[in-house]
Motif scaffolding. Sequence first.
Motif, PDB file in Angstrom:
ATOM      1  N   ARG A  57       0.823  -1.209   0.000  1.00  0.00           N
ATOM      2  CA  ARG A  57       0.000   0.000   0.000  1.00  0.00           C
ATOM      3  C   ARG A  57       0.859   1.261   0.000  1.00  0.00           C
ATOM      4  O   ARG A  57       0.543   2.232  -0.691  1.00  0.00           O
ATOM      5  CB  ARG A  57      -0.937  -0.018   1.195  1.00  0.00           C
ATOM      6  N   GLY A  60       2.331   1.630  -3.427  1.00  0.00           N
ATOM      7  CA  GLY A  60       1.283   2.104  -4.325  1.00  0.00           C
ATOM      8  C   GLY A  60       1.020   3.589  -4.149  1.00  0.00           C
ATOM      9  O   GLY A  60       0.825   4.317  -5.132  1.00  0.00           O
ATOM     10  N   ALA A  61       1.026   4.042  -2.901  1.00  0.00           N
ATOM     11  CA  ALA A  61       0.803   5.464  -2.637  1.00  0.00           C
ATOM     12  C   ALA A  61       1.932   6.306  -3.236  1.00  0.00           C
ATOM     13  O   ALA A  61       1.682   7.352  -3.843  1.00  0.00           O
ATOM     14  CB  ALA A  61       0.696   5.705  -1.138  1.00  0.00           C
ATOM     15  N   ASN A  63       3.833   5.451  -5.752  1.00  0.00           N
ATOM     16  CA  ASN A  63       3.701   5.365  -7.212  1.00  0.00           C
ATOM     17  C   ASN A  63       2.626   6.329  -7.703  1.00  0.00           C
ATOM     18  O   ASN A  63       2.784   6.952  -8.756  1.00  0.00           O
ATOM     19  CB  ASN A  63       3.398   3.940  -7.654  1.00  0.00           C
ATOM     20  N   ASP A  64       1.540   6.449  -6.945  1.00  0.00           N
ATOM     21  CA  ASP A  64       0.477   7.386  -7.320  1.00  0.00           C
ATOM     22  C   ASP A  64       0.975   8.825  -7.274  1.00  0.00           C
ATOM     23  O   ASP A  64       0.573   9.655  -8.094  1.00  0.00           O
ATOM     24  CB  ASP A  64      -0.729   7.242  -6.384  1.00  0.00           C
ATOM     25  N   GLU A  67       2.834   9.886 -10.470  1.00  0.00           N
ATOM     26  CA  GLU A  67       2.060  10.022 -11.710  1.00  0.00           C
ATOM     27  C   GLU A  67       1.540  11.418 -11.897  1.00  0.00           C
ATOM     28  O   GLU A  67       1.395  12.229 -11.128  1.00  0.00           O
ATOM     29  CB  GLU A  67       0.888   9.029 -11.715  1.00  0.00           C
TER      30      GLU A  67
END
Length: 67
Positions: A57, A60-61, A63-64, A67
């Motif tokens: 998680r 993922g955070a 990586n977000d 973007e």
Amino acid sequence: MAKKKKLGYEESLHKLEEILNKVENEDIPIDQLTAYVNESMELLKNCKAMLKNAENRVEGAFNDLEE
């Protein structure tokens, strides 16, 4: 048969500490020791899975954010 409630990370750690304290400070019959080892393994698997989930998680955070 009732399904066991899945413990949270802190609860699992607390239970592991209780088991360790018993093993270190009490005379435990081999059958009970075996049960404690089995329970400890399940608790450790649970902790590992929760840590892996948290790691995924967080990754993922981040990586977000890129973007």
